[in-house]
Scaffold this active site. Structure first.
Site, PDB file in Angstrom:
ATOM      1  N   SER A 153       0.836  -1.202   0.000  1.00 34.54           N
ATOM      2  CA  SER A 153       0.000   0.000   0.000  1.00 34.54           C
ATOM      3  C   SER A 153       0.879   1.263   0.000  1.00 34.54           C
ATOM      4  CB  SER A 153      -0.966  -0.048   1.188  1.00 34.54           C
ATOM      5  OG  SER A 153      -1.970   0.924   1.075  1.00 34.54           O
ATOM      6  N   ASP A 232     -10.104  -5.563  -3.435  1.00 32.56           N
ATOM      7  CA  ASP A 232      -9.503  -4.497  -2.627  1.00 32.56           C
ATOM      8  C   ASP A 232     -10.365  -3.244  -2.759  1.00 32.56           C
ATOM      9  OD1 ASP A 232      -7.874  -2.389  -1.666  1.00 32.56           O
ATOM     10  OD2 ASP A 232      -6.043  -3.428  -2.264  1.00 32.56           O
ATOM     11  N   HIS A 265      -7.310  -6.010   0.652  1.00 31.19           N
ATOM     12  CA  HIS A 265      -6.126  -5.203   0.944  1.00 31.19           C
ATOM     13  C   HIS A 265      -5.394  -5.676   2.202  1.00 31.19           C
ATOM     14  CE1 HIS A 265      -3.977  -1.494  -0.127  1.00 31.19           C
ATOM     15  NE2 HIS A 265      -3.924  -1.158   1.156  1.00 31.19           N
TER      16      HIS A 265
END
Length: 291
Positions: A153, A232, A265
């Protein structure tokens, strides 16, 4: 640069024949104590070993990857050290630094801030590339001449941008669900404006898609690996892997961008594919059994 301060060992646990450690040290670059974690595989007991620097995402710490990713088993088999820094300075006392989860504490974006009051302590790029890695090489059996970088991320953004800005330092690169074009997403716009100011021309140096677009040849000819979950929730607005994919195509940069149905995620996603990433780095770093 001031002399490097010694490491303070906070904790140590035996793990898959190696050792998991958590350290603190006084950082001359940050101007505050900083924490990081390192996993040393069994091979580090008798020789220096190659390493992977893993950068965690928003709200995370130096503990998150080591506790949740399940990477130590494969790292022990490969003879690969793992290094994870904190995601921002702690204790800077900047007004407003704890007001939102995506800016300030836990959200240093792996860059050197140029705007006051952030510029005094929020200097994560210099900390990582000049101080932490030098300290690790000096104090631990880690061969930083054979070093890869990865992240998740915000940390995926950091891995990609630092790899593109410091190709002589990092020999291999991968990422999980990275922020690929921070100049064009809400997370990135907030962070880059806050740390670097409103002039968007300064943002390009911290945008992986923009950096790749400026390359004349492929900076990582052995390939970049990225995994992205299609479930995600941040994918449509924040991550933009298609923009990095297009930039790589233009400079013939080999990119393996794997899109996985059903994955989100979380660290469940990372734990599923971490073995592939460690082997990707091991192959490029020429670690046995990939010699």
């Amino acid at each position: 640069m001031a002399a490097l301060e010694p490491l303070e060992l906070l904790s140590e646990q035996v793990c898959f024949g190696g050792v998991q450690r958590f350290y603190q040290h006084d950082s001359s670059v940050i101007g505050l104590p900083m924490r990081f974690s390192v996993y040393l595989p069994p091979q580090a007991g008798h020789q220096k070993v190659p390493a992977l620097l893993f950068l965690a995402g928003l709200t995370c710490t130096e503990e998150t990857f080591m506790v949740k990713a399940g990477a130590q088993r494969v790292a022990a088999e490969l003879g690969l050290a793992l290094i994870t820094p904190d995601t921002s300075p702690r204790g800077a006392g900047v007004a407003g630094e704890a007001e939102s989860w995506d800016f300030g504490l836990g959200a240093g974006f792996y860059l050197d801030a140029t705007q006051t009051p952030w510029s005094t302590h929020y200097r994560m790029e210099s900390y990582l590339t000049t101080e932490l890695l030098s300290l690790v090489a000096q104090e631990l059996p880690v061969d930083t001449d054979h070093l890869g970088i990865s992240g998740h991320s915000m940390g995926g953004h950091g891995a990609l941008t630092l790899a593109l800005k410091h190709p002589g330092l990092f020999k291999s690169v991968s990422a999980f669900a990275p922020i690929c074009a921070p100049s064009q997403c809400p997370w990135g716009e907030k962070a880059l404006a806050g740390y670097l100011g409103a002039d968007k021309t300064a943002w390009a140096a911290h945008d992986a898609s923009a950096l790749m677009a400026e390359c004349r040849t492929a900076p990582y000819p052995a390939g970049i690996l990225i995994d992205q979950g299609l479930a995600d929730k941040f994918l449509p607005v924040q991550l933009n892997p298609h923009l990095l994919e297009a930039a790589c195509d233009k400079v013939a940069q080999p990119l393996t961008l794997r899109r996985h149905a059903g994955y989100d995620h979380s660290y469940y996603f990372i734990a599923t594919f971490i073995e592939d990433h460690l082997k990707h780095h091991a192959k490029i770093l020429k670690i046995a059994p990939f010699l």
